[in-house]
Design a protein around this motif. Structure first.
Motif, PDB file in Angstrom:
ATOM      1  N   ASN A 216      -3.702   3.470   0.939  1.00 27.40           N
ATOM      2  CA  ASN A 216      -4.137   4.244   2.058  1.00 27.40           C
ATOM      3  C   ASN A 216      -3.947   3.389   3.331  1.00 27.40           C
ATOM      4  OD1 ASN A 216      -5.615   5.637  -0.177  1.00 27.40           O
ATOM      5  ND2 ASN A 216      -6.268   6.990   1.228  1.00 27.40           N
ATOM      6  N   GLY A 217      -3.678   2.167   3.166  1.00 24.47           N
ATOM      7  CA  GLY A 217      -3.579   1.448   4.483  1.00 24.47           C
ATOM      8  C   GLY A 217      -2.935   0.013   4.076  1.00 24.47           C
ATOM      9  N   VAL A 218      -2.217  -0.478   5.327  1.00 22.54           N
ATOM     10  CA  VAL A 218      -2.099  -2.077   5.363  1.00 22.54           C
ATOM     11  C   VAL A 218      -2.417  -2.415   6.622  1.00 22.54           C
ATOM     12  CG1 VAL A 218       0.178  -3.422   5.439  1.00 22.54           C
ATOM     13  CG2 VAL A 218       0.202  -1.548   3.785  1.00 22.54           C
ATOM     14  N   ILE A 219      -2.973  -3.617   6.399  1.00 18.18           N
ATOM     15  CA  ILE A 219      -3.515  -4.117   7.895  1.00 18.18           C
ATOM     16  C   ILE A 219      -2.447  -5.526   7.928  1.00 18.18           C
ATOM     17  CG2 ILE A 219      -5.345  -5.340   8.966  1.00 18.18           C
ATOM     18  CD1 ILE A 219      -7.142  -3.607   7.104  1.00 18.18           C
ATOM     19  N   LEU A 220      -1.998  -5.723   9.209  1.00 15.73           N
ATOM     20  CA  LEU A 220      -1.150  -6.794   9.316  1.00 15.73           C
ATOM     21  C   LEU A 220      -1.687  -7.616  10.491  1.00 15.73           C
ATOM     22  CD1 LEU A 220       2.177  -4.852  10.106  1.00 15.73           C
ATOM     23  CD2 LEU A 220       1.300  -5.734   7.873  1.00 15.73           C
ATOM     24  N   GLN A 412       7.429   8.051   2.924  1.00 19.34           N
ATOM     25  CA  GLN A 412       7.267   8.666   1.582  1.00 19.34           C
ATOM     26  C   GLN A 412       5.737   9.076   1.312  1.00 19.34           C
ATOM     27  OE1 GLN A 412       8.802   5.855  -1.365  1.00 19.34           O
ATOM     28  NE2 GLN A 412      10.962   6.275  -0.530  1.00 19.34           N
ATOM     29  N   ASN A 413       4.813   8.332   1.906  1.00 16.23           N
ATOM     30  CA  ASN A 413       3.359   8.546   1.498  1.00 16.23           C
ATOM     31  C   ASN A 413       2.439   8.895   2.811  1.00 16.23           C
ATOM     32  OD1 ASN A 413       0.565   8.448   0.954  1.00 16.23           O
ATOM     33  ND2 ASN A 413       0.788   5.956   0.446  1.00 16.23           N
ATOM     34  N   PRO A 414       2.548  10.086   3.005  1.00 17.90           N
ATOM     35  CA  PRO A 414       1.650  10.798   4.342  1.00 17.90           C
ATOM     36  C   PRO A 414       0.333  10.211   4.600  1.00 17.90           C
ATOM     37  CG  PRO A 414       2.791  12.441   3.227  1.00 17.90           C
ATOM     38  CD  PRO A 414       2.786  11.281   2.369  1.00 17.90           C
ATOM     39  N   TYR A 415      -0.300   9.498   3.670  1.00 18.41           N
ATOM     40  CA  TYR A 415      -1.462   9.081   3.629  1.00 18.41           C
ATOM     41  C   TYR A 415      -1.825   7.504   4.152  1.00 18.41           C
ATOM     42  CZ  TYR A 415      -3.996  12.395   0.493  1.00 18.41           C
ATOM     43  OH  TYR A 415      -4.739  13.647  -0.126  1.00 18.41           O
ATOM     44  N   LEU A 416      -0.619   6.751   4.297  1.00 16.86           N
ATOM     45  CA  LEU A 416      -0.402   5.484   4.288  1.00 16.86           C
ATOM     46  C   LEU A 416      -0.331   5.155   6.043  1.00 16.86           C
ATOM     47  CD1 LEU A 416      -0.121   2.546   3.490  1.00 16.86           C
ATOM     48  CD2 LEU A 416       2.406   3.114   3.397  1.00 16.86           C
ATOM     49  N   ASN A 417      -1.454   4.534   6.402  1.00 12.72           N
ATOM     50  CA  ASN A 417      -1.714   3.979   7.744  1.00 12.72           C
ATOM     51  C   ASN A 417      -1.649   2.773   7.925  1.00 12.72           C
ATOM     52  OD1 ASN A 417      -3.299   6.506   9.145  1.00 12.72           O
ATOM     53  ND2 ASN A 417      -3.549   6.744   7.004  1.00 12.72           N
ATOM     54  N   VAL A 418      -1.152   2.011   9.085  1.00 11.04           N
ATOM     55  CA  VAL A 418      -1.155   0.497   9.242  1.00 11.04           C
ATOM     56  C   VAL A 418      -1.779   0.273  10.605  1.00 11.04           C
ATOM     57  CG1 VAL A 418       0.595  -1.152  10.071  1.00 11.04           C
ATOM     58  CG2 VAL A 418       1.210   0.749   8.195  1.00 11.04           C
ATOM     59  N   LEU A 451      -0.048   4.546  13.215  1.00 13.04           N
ATOM     60  CA  LEU A 451       0.293   2.986  13.633  1.00 13.04           C
ATOM     61  C   LEU A 451      -0.773   2.675  14.724  1.00 13.04           C
ATOM     62  CD1 LEU A 451       3.984   2.853  13.662  1.00 13.04           C
ATOM     63  CD2 LEU A 451       2.734   1.526  12.025  1.00 13.04           C
ATOM     64  N   SER A 452      -1.623   1.451  14.663  1.00 17.50           N
ATOM     65  CA  SER A 452      -2.450   1.351  15.692  1.00 17.50           C
ATOM     66  C   SER A 452      -2.521  -0.386  15.860  1.00 17.50           C
ATOM     67  CB  SER A 452      -3.911   1.795  15.290  1.00 17.50           C
ATOM     68  OG  SER A 452      -4.385   1.238  14.185  1.00 17.50           O
ATOM     69  N   ILE A 480     -10.454   1.676   7.313  1.00 15.52           N
ATOM     70  CA  ILE A 480     -10.448   2.126   6.092  1.00 15.52           C
ATOM     71  C   ILE A 480     -11.202   3.300   6.244  1.00 15.52           C
ATOM     72  CG2 ILE A 480     -11.761   1.679   3.946  1.00 15.52           C
ATOM     73  CD1 ILE A 480     -11.462  -1.396   4.416  1.00 15.52           C
ATOM     74  N   ASN A 481     -12.522   3.612   6.822  1.00 17.48           N
ATOM     75  CA  ASN A 481     -13.068   4.721   6.813  1.00 17.48           C
ATOM     76  C   ASN A 481     -12.303   5.962   7.264  1.00 17.48           C
ATOM     77  OD1 ASN A 481     -15.601   3.669   5.616  1.00 17.48           O
ATOM     78  ND2 ASN A 481     -16.416   3.069   7.495  1.00 17.48           N
ATOM     79  N   ASN A 482     -11.478   5.720   8.301  1.00 17.44           N
ATOM     80  CA  ASN A 482     -10.743   6.686   8.933  1.00 17.44           C
ATOM     81  C   ASN A 482      -9.413   7.002   8.273  1.00 17.44           C
ATOM     82  OD1 ASN A 482     -12.585   6.904  11.026  1.00 17.44           O
ATOM     83  ND2 ASN A 482     -11.595   5.760  12.455  1.00 17.44           N
TER      84      ASN A 482
END
Length: 497
Positions: A216-220, A412-418, A451-452, A480-482
């Motif tokens: 669901n997410g990757v945090i850099l 490939q994954n519309p759920y994935l946010n960064v 992306l944020s 995470i929640n959003n």
């Protein structure tokens, strides 16, 4: 529990037995944002296997799980990596998202007695967290074969010590961990700091395409270039906004600029960097003499250096020179990873500091704290040395396509946010480079709504500063929640109007 009978080379001077697969579970209670949270802490080791099923390494981890959660399918899992390469998970473990943080002052400077205290802003209230130590970091080690022999150094390098080898074996380890702990249905997130951002960017696609695990997410956190090129004029010019931030912090700018708030000043410097500084550097030695002088004056104004220094460096100022030169008149240097920190060199002359003021400060606190915490509070007993920085070099950096891998995983994954998090005073992985990397991650612009960027008034480890510990954890919590979709929101793209 499974124990390995053969000794393993833990450090240069001794061989100490390593348990390849074991765990210790303890129960705890804390308060997060004023509310009581009960949780278990699992410390242990879990093997990595080769294609024939033989254990090749054992990775040490710490897993925090909130108690009394009945529905793991809706409970997020945050998988945390630090960087280096060769760095243990200690930094984010006992200073950022975990339930305990270092005993430091409000700006992040070490205090005695060394140790840990409650983290009132940990994200354990909204997500379970596992902190992973790659091979040769923390208590993680390479395992000997059935004959009791370790692989050759070249073999170890091909197995573990390179951009793509690292991603491959860690993806396998994560798959095993998720299966063992029944977390396949949980929303899953990766967080990486510094080189850890290269690691998690590559893992996003490797988990998706080789382990069939979607995130669901990757945090850099304080990201590297993740394989996205920033050479030539861009590399040189992108440092200026960071120079301005550090100079502003140390009151080394003109009264006109010092009277502005940092967040008022930086957009001005960023605009100059993009629209004037990069084009000027692109002209190299053929820039008009008047233009060269005008640009140099502006760079000097924003950096706190003199025009002569800027011109003598051909307007391309090495960060090491900046750390040494900014406060030369005060006979002090500034830190690389966090330029708020001050150092004292043997000589005021020279082109780089004698040492990293911030790193020596941090090691004051982190080394005793993690050794105390794991052994005494979490009950993990071992004679192995906790490797703050492990022997993983030379690291194979070839074929680093991790940024492109992350872009492809998102596509490939519309759920994935960064989300990108950076400290304004970080001179090693500066915040404007982080912005630039985010801008270049998806050149099409079709995924920019996923992306944020978040910036903080501190350095590489922005969470050491108390106000930023609060805000950065809140940003992770909201991310995470959003990024957990509504139950009726399918993972698909809709036709654009």
């Amino acid at each position: 529990m499974l124990f390995l009978a053969q000794p393993v080379q833990a450090q240069n001077t001794s061989k100490i037995q390593l348990k390849a697969d074991n765990l210790v579970v303890t129960k705890h209670t804390t308060k997060i944002k004023g509310k009581t949270v009960d949780y278990t802490a699992t410390t242990g080791t879990q093997p990595v296997w080769d294609k024939d099923g033989n254990p090749t390494a054992s990775l040490f981890y710490t897993y925090y799980q909130r108690s009394n959660i009945k529905d793991l399918a809706s409970r997020p899992l945050l998988i945390s990596f630090n960087g280096g390469p060769g760095s243990a998970s200690v930094w984010m473990h006992v200073a950022y998202t975990g339930p305990k943080v270092l005993n430091v002052d409000n700006e992040g400077y070490p205090l005695q007695p060394y140790g840990v205290k409650t983290n009132p802003y940990s994200v354990l209230d909204v997500a379970d967290i596992v902190f992973v130590n790659p091979v040769n970091t923390g208590f993680s080690r390479v395992l000997p074969n059935a004959e009791g022999k370790l692989p050759s150094r070249d073999k170890q390098k091909s197995m573990f010590f390179g951009v793509n080898a690292d991603i491959k074996y860690l993806a396998q380890w994560v798959e095993t961990f998720v299966s063992r702990n029944n977390r396949w249905r949980s929303p899953k997130y990766l967080i990486g700091e510094s080189y850890g951002t290269t690691r998690v960017s590559g893992l996003a696609l490797e988990l998706q395409n080789r382990q069939w695990m979607y995130l669901n997410g990757v945090i850099l956190v304080s990201p590297t270039g993740i394989g996205i090129k920033r050479d030539g004029p861009v590399k040189a010019a992108n440092r200026l906004p960071y120079f301005a931030a550090a100079a502003w912090y140390h009151k080394a700018l003109s009264n006109e600029l010092q009277q502005k708030d940092l967040l008022e000043l930086l957009p001005e410097v960023e605009e100059f960097t993009i629209n004037k500084y990069i084009p000027a550097l692109a002209k190299g030695g053929f820039i008009d003499a008047t233009d060269r002088q005008n640009i140099a004056q502006q760079v000097a104004k924003y950096s706190g250096l003199t025009v002569e220094e800027v011109l003598n460096n051909n307007m391309d100022i090495n960060p090491s020179y900046f750390w040494k030169a900014l406060l030369r008149d005060k006979k002090q240097t500034i830190g690389r990873l966090d330029s708020r920190y001050l150092g004292i060199d043997k000589k005021a002359s020279g082109s780089r500091p004698d040492y990293s003021a911030e790193l020596t400060s941090w090691l004051h606190s982190f080394t005793p704290a993690i050794n105390y915490y794991l052994r005494e509070e979490l009950g993990y007993k071992t004679d192995l040395k906790y490797a703050m920085f492990g022997d993983v070099h030379p690291w194979d950096r070839t074929n680093n396509n991790t940024g492109e891998n992350l872009r492809q995983a998102m596509a490939q994954n519309p759920y994935l946010n960064v989300m990108v998090q950076s400290g304004y005073y970080d001179g090693a992985t500066n915040y404007f480079d982080a912005k630039y990397t985010m801008w270049q991650l998806d050149p099409s612009g079709q995924m920019k709504d996923r992306l944020s960027f978040k910036g903080y008034r501190s350095g590489h480890m922005m969470y050491l500063r108390y106000d930023d510990l609060k805000q950065s954890n809140q940003d992770v919590r909201e991310f995470i929640n959003n990024s957990i979709p509504a139950k009726d929101k399918a993972a698909k793209y809709n036709l654009r109007p």
